[in-house]
Design a protein around this motif. Structure first.
Motif, short mmCIF file in Angstrom:
data_model
loop_
_atom_site.label_atom_id
_atom_site.label_comp_id
_atom_site.label_asym_id
_atom_site.label_seq_id
_atom_site.Cartn_x
_atom_site.Cartn_y
_atom_site.Cartn_z
N VAL A 138 5.93 0.34 -10.09
CA VAL A 138 4.70 0.33 -10.89
C VAL A 138 4.83 -0.69 -12.01
N ALA A 139 5.98 -0.74 -12.66
CA ALA A 139 6.21 -1.70 -13.75
C ALA A 139 6.19 -3.14 -13.24
N ARG A 140 6.64 -3.37 -12.03
CA ARG A 140 6.76 -4.71 -11.46
C ARG A 140 5.42 -5.27 -10.96
N ALA A 141 4.51 -4.41 -10.56
CA ALA A 141 3.26 -4.85 -9.96
C ALA A 141 2.37 -5.58 -10.96
N THR A 142 1.70 -6.63 -10.51
CA THR A 142 0.71 -7.29 -11.33
C THR A 142 -0.43 -6.31 -11.61
N VAL A 143 -0.85 -5.59 -10.58
CA VAL A 143 -1.90 -4.57 -10.71
C VAL A 143 -1.42 -3.30 -10.02
N PRO A 144 -0.98 -2.29 -10.79
CA PRO A 144 -0.70 -0.98 -10.17
C PRO A 144 -2.03 -0.26 -9.99
N LEU A 145 -2.24 0.26 -8.80
CA LEU A 145 -3.53 0.83 -8.46
C LEU A 145 -3.36 2.27 -7.97
N PRO A 146 -3.74 3.26 -8.77
CA PRO A 146 -3.66 4.63 -8.27
C PRO A 146 -4.73 4.86 -7.20
N ALA A 147 -4.36 5.56 -6.14
CA ALA A 147 -5.31 5.80 -5.05
C ALA A 147 -6.40 6.77 -5.47
N PRO A 154 0.79 -1.24 0.00
CA PRO A 154 0.00 0.00 0.00
C PRO A 154 0.81 1.28 0.00
N GLY A 155 2.13 1.21 -0.08
CA GLY A 155 2.93 2.42 0.16
C GLY A 155 3.83 2.87 -0.96
N ASN A 156 3.40 2.81 -2.22
CA ASN A 156 4.13 3.37 -3.36
C ASN A 156 5.33 2.56 -3.85
N ILE A 157 5.87 1.69 -3.03
CA ILE A 157 7.08 0.95 -3.40
C ILE A 157 6.79 -0.55 -3.34
N HIS A 158 7.28 -1.25 -4.35
CA HIS A 158 7.07 -2.69 -4.52
C HIS A 158 8.43 -3.39 -4.46
N PRO A 159 8.67 -4.20 -3.45
CA PRO A 159 9.95 -4.92 -3.43
C PRO A 159 9.99 -5.99 -4.51
N ILE A 160 11.16 -6.50 -4.77
CA ILE A 160 11.30 -7.57 -5.76
C ILE A 160 10.68 -8.83 -5.18
N LEU A 179 -0.07 -2.93 -6.13
CA LEU A 179 0.67 -1.80 -5.59
C LEU A 179 -0.23 -0.57 -5.61
N THR A 180 -0.51 -0.01 -4.44
CA THR A 180 -1.25 1.24 -4.40
C THR A 180 -0.26 2.39 -4.45
N VAL A 181 -0.44 3.26 -5.43
CA VAL A 181 0.35 4.48 -5.54
C VAL A 181 -0.51 5.59 -4.97
N ARG A 204 13.84 6.78 -7.47
CA ARG A 204 14.59 5.57 -7.83
C ARG A 204 13.70 4.34 -7.94
N PHE A 205 12.75 4.20 -6.99
CA PHE A 205 12.01 2.94 -6.90
C PHE A 205 10.58 2.96 -7.41
N MET A 206 9.90 4.12 -7.42
CA MET A 206 8.48 4.11 -7.79
C MET A 206 8.23 3.69 -9.24
N PRO A 207 8.94 4.23 -10.24
CA PRO A 207 8.68 3.78 -11.61
C PRO A 207 8.89 2.28 -11.80
N ARG A 208 9.95 1.74 -11.21
CA ARG A 208 10.19 0.29 -11.29
C ARG A 208 9.11 -0.49 -10.57
#
Length: 124
Positions: free
Chosen positions: A111-120, A67-73, A81-83, A105-109
């Motif tokens: 969003v690309a990594r998430a199965t479902v990027p979800l804007p809040a 829920p916090g903008n960043i998606h670990p590997i 991923l909630t942005v 550094r991490f937010m664009p990656r």
């Protein structure tokens, strides 16, 4: 609010010192304590990026929500991923320099990594 489909098992990783009474849920939710709280940014980031993905391997989770903008590997687990806000990318002068560096550094990656990027919100 946390919750899942009827019959789904939901687990929330929560910081140390978290009070269960503050968790708003739709249905039963179990909790697991994180090793660190949210107060020290560098420790929280290390926990999110290193310890949590390690714990997720072979955990049996089918879906993980970050829920916090960043998606670990993560590998082999569907993710949401909630942005919440992209102001660190669109108006960095208004933000804490540490957050700006981290999110740039991490937010664009993430969003690309998430199965479902979800804007809040629609403006995110």
């Amino acid at each position: 609010h946390l919750g899942g489909a009827p019959g789904a098992e939901v687990t929330a990783f929560v910081p140390r010192g978290f009070r269960r009474s503050t968790l708003r849920t739709h249905g039963p939710v179990s909790t697991r304590k994180a090793l660190v709280g949210g107060g020290i940014r560098s420790l929280r980031i290390m926990w999110e990026q290193l310890w949590l993905p390690f714990k997720l391997v072979g955990s049996g989770f089918d879906l993980v929500h970050f829920p916090g903008n960043i998606h670990p590997i993560t590998k082999g687990i569907a993710t949401v991923l909630t942005v919440n806000d992209a102001i660190t990318l669109t108006a960095p002068a208004l933000c804490d320099p540490g957050n700006t560096r981290n999110y740039a550094r991490f937010m664009p990656r993430s969003v690309a990594r998430a199965t479902v990027p979800l804007p809040a919100t629609p403006s995110t």
